[in-house]
Write a protein that holds these residues in place. Structure first.
Motif, PDB file in Angstrom:
ATOM      1  N   ASP A 127       0.851  -1.201   0.000  1.00  0.00           N
ATOM      2  CA  ASP A 127       0.000   0.000   0.000  1.00  0.00           C
ATOM      3  C   ASP A 127       0.881   1.243   0.000  1.00  0.00           C
ATOM      4  O   ASP A 127       0.767   2.091   0.877  1.00  0.00           O
ATOM      5  CB  ASP A 127      -0.916  -0.041   1.235  1.00  0.00           C
ATOM      6  CG  ASP A 127      -1.981   1.035   1.199  1.00  0.00           C
ATOM      7  OD1 ASP A 127      -2.275   1.549   0.106  1.00  0.00           O
ATOM      8  OD2 ASP A 127      -2.534   1.350   2.270  1.00  0.00           O
ATOM      9  N   ASP A 141      -3.430  -3.015  -2.214  1.00  0.00           N
ATOM     10  CA  ASP A 141      -4.501  -2.018  -2.051  1.00  0.00           C
ATOM     11  C   ASP A 141      -4.633  -1.147  -3.303  1.00  0.00           C
ATOM     12  O   ASP A 141      -3.704  -1.049  -4.106  1.00  0.00           O
ATOM     13  CB  ASP A 141      -4.180  -1.126  -0.835  1.00  0.00           C
ATOM     14  CG  ASP A 141      -5.401  -0.347  -0.328  1.00  0.00           C
ATOM     15  OD1 ASP A 141      -6.537  -0.795  -0.584  1.00  0.00           O
ATOM     16  OD2 ASP A 141      -5.213   0.701   0.318  1.00  0.00           O
ATOM     17  N   ASN A 142      -5.788  -0.552  -3.444  1.00  0.00           N
ATOM     18  CA  ASN A 142      -6.024   0.527  -4.437  1.00  0.00           C
ATOM     19  C   ASN A 142      -5.847   0.099  -5.889  1.00  0.00           C
ATOM     20  O   ASN A 142      -5.200   0.799  -6.675  1.00  0.00           O
ATOM     21  CB  ASN A 142      -5.103   1.726  -4.135  1.00  0.00           C
ATOM     22  CG  ASN A 142      -5.192   2.173  -2.698  1.00  0.00           C
ATOM     23  OD1 ASN A 142      -4.204   2.124  -1.963  1.00  0.00           O
ATOM     24  ND2 ASN A 142      -6.370   2.556  -2.256  1.00  0.00           N
TER      25      ASN A 142
HETATM   26 MG    MG Z   1      -4.102   2.351   0.170  1.00  0.00          MG
END
Ligand code: MG
Ligand code: SAH
Ligand code: DHB
Length: 220
Positions: free
Chosen positions: A137, A163-164
């Motif tokens: 992340d 993540d993301n």
């Molecule tokens: Mg993130």
């Protein structure tokens, strides 16, 4: 579907099932006071990280991208007493805030924040591998090298979480010149070519908008 409805649904479930968490509240407050950006995982995703680390039975966890320590605290809560989490952060200022939050959470003996560009601090982790869970992340243009490092630092059964990966759906634009989108796409294509893993991507909506996670299991 509006963001406010997503936020209201998050609020509904969070009120019922997340319970008060003064430690995480203080972590966000200290992060705000310290001028850190408001980009930690949402509270319900923090609990998802805790649950995944528990289900995984993780004893050694690696995180890339500490910020104020919010997700590190969520992950480390799953550790047994002798478990350890190492989290890598570029900014010495953010690391200072994170250490304060981690201390306040009573997790200072289990979480180590290492400062530097992750691409330089990752090679130092070879002697501490394998990790049972890796949460990536940080700077998205480096997603692919971070994934490659995560594989190197893994064992059979390691869970890698990225993540993301959705970013308001921008991920589908193959002509994007956004370095973050390019980073997610290069990484995704590499996961597809990597025969040693099984993976899936989940889209998420909520109080932090429209985004998503990829879950990857190392199989061999
Ligand atoms: Mg993130
Ligand atoms: N995981 C955190 C949020 C991390 S935000 C949470 O959910 O609570 C992304 C973090 O990655 C920021 O703190 C940023 O400073 C850090 N970062 C950016 N580039 C980096 C790099 N090259 N090496 C290590 N960390 C980096
Ligand atoms: C950003 C980074 C993150 O890791 C995140 O979860 C949300 C936003 C960002 O850089 O904008």
């Amino acid at each position: 579907m509006s963001l406010s409805l997503w936020a209201q649904v998050d609020r509904y479930f969070n009120q019922h099932i997340l319970h008060d968490d003064p430690i995480l509240d203080a972590t966000l407050k200290e992060s705000e006071t310290g001028g850190l950006p408001n980009i930690a995982v949402a509270p319900n995703h923090g609990m998802l990280l805790t649950l995944l680390a528990q289900i995984q039975g993780a004893r050694k966890i690696l995180e890339i991208g500490t910020l104020g320590g919010y997700s590190a605290i969520c992950l480390a809560r799953a550790l047994p007493k002798d478990g350890k989490l190492i989290t890598l952060e570029y900014s010495p200022e953010y690391a200072k805030v994170a250490r304060k939050n981690i201390d306040h959470a009573g997790l200072a003996s289990q979480i180590e924040v290492r400062v530097g560009e992750a691409i330089h601090t990752l090679p130092e982790l070879v002697s501490e591998a394998p990790f049972d869970l890796v949460f990536i992340d940080a700077d998205k243009p480096n997603n692919l090298p971070y994934f490659e490092w995560a594989i190197k630092l893994s064992r059979v059964g390691t869970l890698i979480i990225m993540d993301n990966v959705v970013r308001d759906g921008k991920v589908i634009n193959g002509n994007s010149d956004d370095a973050n989108v390019k980073g997610v796409r290069e990484f995704t294509e590499a996961v597809g070519r990597e025969k040693r893993v099984s993976a899936t991507a989940l889209q998420t909506v909520g109080e932090k908008g429209y985004d998503g996670l990829m879950l990857i299991r190392v199989n061999e």
